[in-house]
Design an enzyme around this catalytic site. Structure first.
Site, PDB file in Angstrom:
ATOM      1  N   GLY A   1       7.976  -1.751  -1.228  1.00 21.20           N
ATOM      2  CA  GLY A   1       7.574  -1.978  -2.623  1.00 21.20           C
ATOM      3  C   GLY A   1       8.729  -1.780  -3.596  1.00 21.20           C
TER       4      GLY A   1
ATOM      5  N   GLY B   1      -0.771  -2.974  -2.064  1.00 16.89           N
ATOM      6  CA  GLY B   1      -0.517  -4.008  -3.067  1.00 16.89           C
ATOM      7  C   GLY B   1       0.567  -4.974  -2.609  1.00 16.89           C
TER       8      GLY B   1
ATOM      9  N   LYS C   1       0.403   5.409 -11.934  1.00 17.26           N
ATOM     10  CA  LYS C   1      -0.287   5.408 -10.634  1.00 17.26           C
ATOM     11  C   LYS C   1      -1.180   6.637 -10.436  1.00 17.26           C
ATOM     12  CE  LYS C   1       2.252   1.810  -9.343  1.00 17.26           C
ATOM     13  NZ  LYS C   1       3.271   1.867  -8.325  1.00 17.26           N
TER      14      LYS C   1
ATOM     15  N   GLU D   1       2.483   0.714   7.086  1.00 18.54           N
ATOM     16  CA  GLU D   1       2.638   1.949   6.312  1.00 18.54           C
ATOM     17  C   GLU D   1       1.748   3.049   6.871  1.00 18.54           C
ATOM     18  OE1 GLU D   1       3.909  -0.138   2.081  1.00 18.54           O
ATOM     19  OE2 GLU D   1       1.824   0.416   2.383  1.00 18.54           O
TER      20      GLU D   1
ATOM     21  N   ASP E   1      -0.267   2.401  -4.987  1.00 20.96           N
ATOM     22  CA  ASP E   1      -0.857   1.649  -6.101  1.00 20.96           C
ATOM     23  C   ASP E   1      -1.679   2.580  -6.989  1.00 20.96           C
ATOM     24  OD1 ASP E   1       0.077  -1.026  -5.353  1.00 20.96           O
ATOM     25  OD2 ASP E   1      -1.077  -0.605  -3.540  1.00 20.96           O
TER      26      ASP E   1
HETATM   27  C1  5RP Z   1       2.980  -1.873  -0.324  1.00 20.35           C
HETATM   28  C2  5RP Z   1       2.505  -0.637  -1.000  1.00 20.35           C
HETATM   29  C3  5RP Z   1       3.299  -0.125  -2.143  1.00 20.35           C
HETATM   30  O1  5RP Z   1       3.658   1.181  -1.900  1.00 20.35           O
HETATM   31  C4  5RP Z   1       2.472  -0.185  -3.378  1.00 20.35           C
HETATM   32  O2  5RP Z   1       1.991  -1.499  -3.554  1.00 20.35           O
HETATM   33  C5  5RP Z   1       3.267   0.239  -4.614  1.00 20.35           C
HETATM   34  O3  5RP Z   1       4.222  -0.731  -4.896  1.00 20.35           O
HETATM   35  P1  5RP Z   1       5.244  -0.596  -6.095  1.00 20.35           P
HETATM   36  O4  5RP Z   1       6.176   0.515  -5.761  1.00 20.35           O
HETATM   37  O5  5RP Z   1       5.930  -1.940  -6.120  1.00 20.35           O
HETATM   38  O6  5RP Z   1       4.471  -0.336  -7.371  1.00 20.35           O
HETATM   39  O7  5RP Z   1       1.529  -0.037  -0.640  1.00 20.35           O
HETATM   40  O8  5RP Z   1       2.097  -2.267   0.678  1.00 20.35           O
END
Ligand code: 5RP
Length: 222
Positions: free
Chosen positions: A29, A96, A121, A103, A84
């Site tokens: 991310g 997201g 968040k 993960e 997220d």
């Molecule tokens: C990806 C994830 C990310 O950790 C999550 O979407 C947060 O993303 P970002 O750091 O771009 O806000 O779960 O699968």
């Protein structure tokens, strides 16, 4: 501080918390991308990384950090990833970016999960962010119907296939007041590969960046 500056601050703080000379787990991310950039300064002290996506792998390879499989790593002392949403029990919604399955696997072999996040968040109640549910394409409509019966409104993430060849149903409207039960119940639907609730394996430490600076939160801080 803008949201992106907050992400960078949390990422830089997490780098300063890393053990030296070890293999670490690295999530996916935009916050993690800041983390990887900040890793450059200590890259010779990182023995290797278990990765959760091709994007993360590419960025770490550019730094010359060796990529290690989960099998080779065995256990990890630290896994660093974004979220997220994260609540005060450090349970999260993730996925997201669509990398939730890898993960969750990498988080499961880590002793300490460090979540890095900007203040947007951090929530008292999970669920404003639609829950990503990863499904086998063959089971898409069967799973969607089951999610509707559970009170959700699933929406297919259009034009997106996960790196494992699955689809994602972004599901709004579910009651996530009992995250652990909901995580387990969704995963019991045939055809679900995993879902973005990280309640069974929450974060251990949250590095949270806000307008006034970076705060370290662990269970019991609040
Ligand atoms: C990806 C994830 C990310 O950790 C999550 O979407 C947060 O993303 P970002 O750091 O771009 O806000 O779960 O699968």
């Amino acid at each position: 501080m803008t949201q992106d500056e907050q992400k960078r601050s949390a990422a830089e703080k997490a780098v300063s918390m890393l053990p030296r000379g070890e293999i670490i787990g690295v999530g996916t991310g935009s916050t993690v991308n800041h983390f990887i950039s900040a890793l450059e300064a200590i890259k010779h002290d990182i023995r290797g990384a278990v990765v959760t996506s091709q994007e993360t792998e590419k960025r770490l390879r550019q730094l010359g950090i060796p990529i290690v499989s989960p099998a080779e790593a065995g256990r990890l002392s630290v896994y660093v990833d974004g979220a997220d949403e994260i609540n005060h029990s450090l349970q999260m919604i993730k996925g997201g970016g669509g990398a939730l399955l890898a993960e969750k696997i990498v988080a499961s072999i880590a002793d300490t999960f460090i979540c890095i996040a900007d203040e947007s968040k951090y929530v008292s109640k999970l669920g404003k962010f639609p829950l990503p549910v990863e499904v086998a394409p063959f089971a898409r409509s069967v799973v969607a119907k089951a999610l509707i019966r559970m009170g959700g409104t699933p929406q297919l993430r259009m034009g997106f296939t996960t790196e494992s060849g699955h689809e994602i149903l972004d599901t709004a409207g579910l009651d996530l007041s009992r995250p652990l039960t909901m995580e387990d119940n969704i995963n019991q639907i045939a055809g679900v590969m995993d879902n973005g609730l990280f309640a069974r394996r929450p974060a251990d430490v949250l590095v949270l960046a806000g307008k006034k600076g970076v705060e370290i939160i662990s269970i019991g801080t609040h």
